[in-house]
Design a protein around this motif. Structure first.
Motif, mmCIF file in Angstrom:
data_model
loop_
_atom_site.group_PDB
_atom_site.id
_atom_site.type_symbol
_atom_site.label_atom_id
_atom_site.label_comp_id
_atom_site.label_asym_id
_atom_site.label_seq_id
_atom_site.Cartn_x
_atom_site.Cartn_y
_atom_site.Cartn_z
ATOM 1 N N LEU A 201 0.832 -1.207 0.000
ATOM 2 C CA LEU A 201 0.000 0.000 0.000
ATOM 3 C C LEU A 201 0.867 1.257 0.000
ATOM 4 C CD1 LEU A 201 -2.645 1.564 0.350
ATOM 5 C CD2 LEU A 201 -2.544 1.049 2.799
ATOM 6 N N SER A 202 1.959 1.234 0.774
ATOM 7 C CA SER A 202 2.823 2.419 0.867
ATOM 8 C C SER A 202 3.392 2.769 -0.515
ATOM 9 C CB SER A 202 3.958 2.165 1.859
ATOM 10 O OG SER A 202 4.653 0.989 1.496
ATOM 11 N N GLU A 203 3.791 1.740 -1.275
ATOM 12 C CA GLU A 203 4.331 1.996 -2.611
ATOM 13 C C GLU A 203 3.243 2.547 -3.538
ATOM 14 O OE1 GLU A 203 6.019 -1.479 -4.495
ATOM 15 O OE2 GLU A 203 6.357 -0.401 -6.386
ATOM 16 N N LEU A 204 2.072 1.958 -3.423
ATOM 17 C CA LEU A 204 0.959 2.394 -4.267
ATOM 18 C C LEU A 204 0.630 3.863 -3.987
ATOM 19 C CD1 LEU A 204 -1.128 1.271 -6.340
ATOM 20 C CD2 LEU A 204 -2.696 1.065 -4.415
ATOM 21 N N LEU A 205 0.576 4.224 -2.700
ATOM 22 C CA LEU A 205 0.254 5.611 -2.341
ATOM 23 C C LEU A 205 1.323 6.557 -2.857
ATOM 24 C CD1 LEU A 205 -1.165 5.198 1.266
ATOM 25 C CD2 LEU A 205 -2.387 6.084 -0.735
ATOM 26 N N GLY B 144 0.077 -1.417 6.596
ATOM 27 C CA GLY B 144 1.170 -2.239 6.071
ATOM 28 C C GLY B 144 0.716 -3.263 5.038
ATOM 29 N N HIS B 145 -0.506 -3.108 4.566
ATOM 30 C CA HIS B 145 -1.087 -4.077 3.624
ATOM 31 C C HIS B 145 -0.280 -4.200 2.336
ATOM 32 C CE1 HIS B 145 -4.409 -6.306 1.758
ATOM 33 N NE2 HIS B 145 -4.237 -5.570 0.685
ATOM 34 N N GLU B 146 -0.264 -5.412 1.784
ATOM 35 C CA GLU B 146 0.244 -5.618 0.425
ATOM 36 C C GLU B 146 -0.902 -6.130 -0.434
ATOM 37 O OE1 GLU B 146 3.654 -8.192 0.258
ATOM 38 O OE2 GLU B 146 4.926 -6.478 0.758
#
Lengths: 361, 361
Positions: free
Chosen positions: B128-132, B319-321
Motif C-alpha cells: 500500500l505504501s508503494e501504491l500511495l 502495512g497491507h500488500e
C-alpha cells in the motif's frame, strides 16, 4: 401446552406428541414423551404453541433464548436458520449437529429427508477435511448437503456443496490427449524461451496451430505465442517444446519446473490439477481476472469464437480451511458471470473437485 | 535506419530524431542523438522501422528481446503493455519506471501527458505504501494513475487507482449524526443482549425505528432487531443501547469491544472505518455476500425500498500488500454488481479511501 426444560431438551407429554409431532413434525417421541430441541421449543414458544417451564418457573421468549444460548453452542445461529426454513414452508427435523429438511409437504416419519443442512457462522472457518466428512455422511445416505452460513448481519446464504461429478462425469470436450495430434502437428517440436514468468515460442506455424486448434497461450504477434508456465511445462513434457533460457542454455522440464516454483510457490500444486484437467479433456486458462487460479472451458478452438468458460477453479491444499467470507465472494463472482465455482485439492494422487453452488431455499 | 545498443539505451542519429521522435514521438533527443528505451526499440524493430546493432552485429527481433530481457527487469511485461497501448493508438513515452500516455492524437512535447501507466506482474504484490507514493507522484502533477497488471496469460488489466474523493466529496446522504434524532427517538434507550457474535434488541418500537429510519440491523421477528457488532457498539456509544450479557450482567462498551475483538480479530480496525463512514453520512452494512467487510449505501431508509448499495469496502492495514489476483477478483465482483470497489486504511486517525476502477484503455 406446558413443557419442561430437562437437560438439553424441552419435554412435552403425550398430548404434545399428538399435536406437535404427529401433526407438525416437531421433536422426537421418546418413552411416551416428546423431546424438543431448544430451537424447536423457541420457535413453538414464539408462536404461542407451548409454554416452557424451568424449575416450576414459566419462561418468556427472551429469558428462554438467553438460557438456551448459554447451554447450546451456536443456538442463536441455528434458531435463525431453523426459523427461516420453517417460514419457507419446510418440515425440518433438528438434531445435535444439523437439520434434516423434508420436501415441502413432507415430514419426519412419512418420507425420507431430502437434505442435511449444516449451520455455520461466517466467522468460523471450515477445514476441508471436516467439509468432506460432512459431505460423505450426507452422500452415504443420498442426501443433499447444504451449508447454511449466517453472516454478521444474520442473513443466511445457502450453499449446495457437492463433488463436481455429482450430476454426471466431470470431463471436457477436447478429445485428443496430445496437442500435437489435436493440432495436426505430427511430432513437430519448437524452440521456446523462458522469460522469467512466461515462455515465448517464436515459430509462426506451430504458434498458430497451438493457439487456434487447442487454445494454448496467447498470440503476441503474427509469429510468436506467449505461453503460461503450466502450458509450457505441459507441452515440453509431451515433446512439443524444447525449452531454453534467454541466454540460450537448454532447460530440462525438471529445471524449468524448479524455476517456475521459485516464481510461483503454488506452481506444483496448480500444475498437478492443470494436468488432471487436461487429461479430463478440459481447457484450463488463467482465472486471474476472477481472482481464481483457473477459468476452465469445456471445449475451445479459438479459430472459431472463444466460447464461454464453464467454471472457475481454485486449487487448495488438503489442509485448507475455507474462510467463509472469501468463499462467499468467490462463489458470488462465479455466479455473477454464469460460471460454476469449483475447488480442487490433491489427496496424494486423487484430486477431489468440490463445487459450491449458491442456492435459494 | 541503423541504431546501436549503448548501455541501457538504443541510440539513433539526427535522422532518427526527425523521423522517430519528431514524427512519431519515440525516444528522447539527447546531445544530437536519439535515446530509445529497449521497449521502444523492440517495437520499432518489430515494425521494420529500425535495425539494431550490438558491437557491429545486426540483431534480429528474438535475439534483441532475449538480450533486453536479461538487461532490464520486467522488460517483457513492459513490452507487452507498450505494444498494446501503441496498437490502441496512444502516444506513449517510456521512462525507467512507467509510461506516460498522451491523449490519442497527442504526443510528447506537444501537450502534457494524461496518465502515468505503471506496469506490474500479477505475481508481485504491491505494498500500500508503494501504491500511495506512486499515486501521489501522479496526483502532484495532475496525472491519472493507471496500474497495468499483466497476468499469467500475458493479458493486461488496467486499473485507474485513485482516492475515493477524486471526483467529489466522499460522503453519503444521511443527514443526522445521531440515530436517535434521525429515528425520532428522543433519547430513548433500549436494553440489548450480546449473543456471542450478534446483539438482540427486544423492543418493538425502538427496533422498528432503528430498522426503518436508519437501517440498523435486521428484523428477527416483529419485536426484535438483530444487530451486528459494529452497529451495536456504535449505538451503545451514543447512548441508544444498554448492553448486557446473556446472563444479565451489564456490559460497558469497553468490555463489549474487547469481547468483539476476541470474536473478530479485525473488529477494531473495521470499527474505526465503520464509524468514519457513519460520520460521512453513509450506511455501511456487512459485505459478506461479496467477500468484503462492508457494502455501503449512500442513503437507505428501508421503510421505502432498500436501494442499491453504491460501493464495496474492504478495510486493510497501513502495512497491507495488495495481492493482485485477490484485488482483481474483488474489483471484478464489485463491477459485475455495478458497485465501486474501495479499500480503506487507517493512518493514525486519517483514513485513506482508495478506489480501484477497472478501465478499458
Amino acid at each position: 401446552m406446558k413443557t419442561q426444560i430437562k437437560g438439553t431438551y424441552v419435554i412435552g407429554d403425550a398430548e404434545a406428541i399428538a399435536s406437535l409431532y404427529e401433526a407438525g413434525g416437531f421433536g422426537r417421541p421418546r418413552d411416551g414423551s416428546l423431546q424438543l430441541r431448544f430451537v424447536e421449543a423457541a420457535y413453538l414458544l414464539s408462536r404461542g404453541r407451548i409454554e416452557i417451564f424451568k424449575n416450576g418457573q414459566n419462561l418468556d421468549f427472551d429469558p428462554f433464548i438467553h438460557f438456551a444460548a448459554q447451554q447450546e453452542d451456536f443456538f442463536e445461529l441455528k434458531y435463525i436458520v431453523y426459523k427461516d426454513l420453517k417460514e419457507r414452508g419446510y418440515s425440518v427435523q433438528s438434531s445435535a449437529s444439523d437439520f434434516r429438511v423434508y420436501p415441502r409437504g413432507g415430514k419426519p416419519g412419512k418420507m425420507p429427508a431430502k437434505s442435511y443442512v449444516f449451520v455455520r457462522s461466517e466467522r468460523v472457518p471450515i477445514p476441508l477435511s471436516e467439509l468432506l466428512s460432512l459431505m460423505n455422511e450426507a452422500q452415504n445416505v443420498r442426501k443433499q448437503f447444504i451449508l447454511a452460513v449466517v453472516d454478521e448481519e444474520s442473513d443466511i446464504t445457502f450453499y449446495d456443496v457437492k463433488r463436481a461429478d455429482a450430476a454426471g462425469r466431470f470431463e471436457g470436450g477436447m478429445s485428443a490427449p496430445f496437442p500435437q495430434e489435436a493440432a495436426g502437428m505430427n511430432k513437430l517440436a519448437a524452440d521456446a524461451v523462458l522469460f522469467k514468468e512466461r515462455v515465448i515460442l517464436a515459430d509462426r506455424k506451430i504458434s498458430e496451430l497451438l493457439y487456434t486448434k487447442v487454445f494454448f497461450g496467447k498470440m503476441m504477434d503474427d509469429d510468436r505465442l506467449l505461453l503460461s508456465l503450466p502450458e509450457a511445462r505441459y507441452l515440453a513434457e509431451r515433446g512439443v517444446l524444447k525449452l531454453s533460457g534467454m541466454d540460450g542454455t537448454s532447460l530440462s522440464t525438471n529445471v524449468f519446473s524448479k524455476n517456475a516454483s521459485l516464481i510461483d510457490a503454488e506452481f506444483e500444486a496448480k500444475y498437478t490439477v492443470y494436468q488432471d484437467l487436461k487429461e479430463r479433456g478440459f481447457v484450463p486458462k488463467t482465472g486471474f481476472k476472477f481472482g481464481t487460479h483457473f477459468r476452465v472451458y469445456r471445449k475451445a478452438e479459438p479459430s472459431d469464437k472463444i466460447p464461454h468458460s464453464e467454471f472457475l477453479l481454485h486449487v487448495i491444499s488438503a489442509g485448507h480451511e475455507f474462510k467463509l467470507p472469501v468463499t462467499s465472494g468467490a462463489v458470488r463472482l462465479a455466479n455473477s458471470v454464469r460460471k460454476r465455482m469449483i475447488y480442487a485439492a490433491d489427496f496424494g494422487g486423487k484430486i477431489e473437485y468440490i463445487e459450491f453452488e449458491r442456492i435459494k431455499m
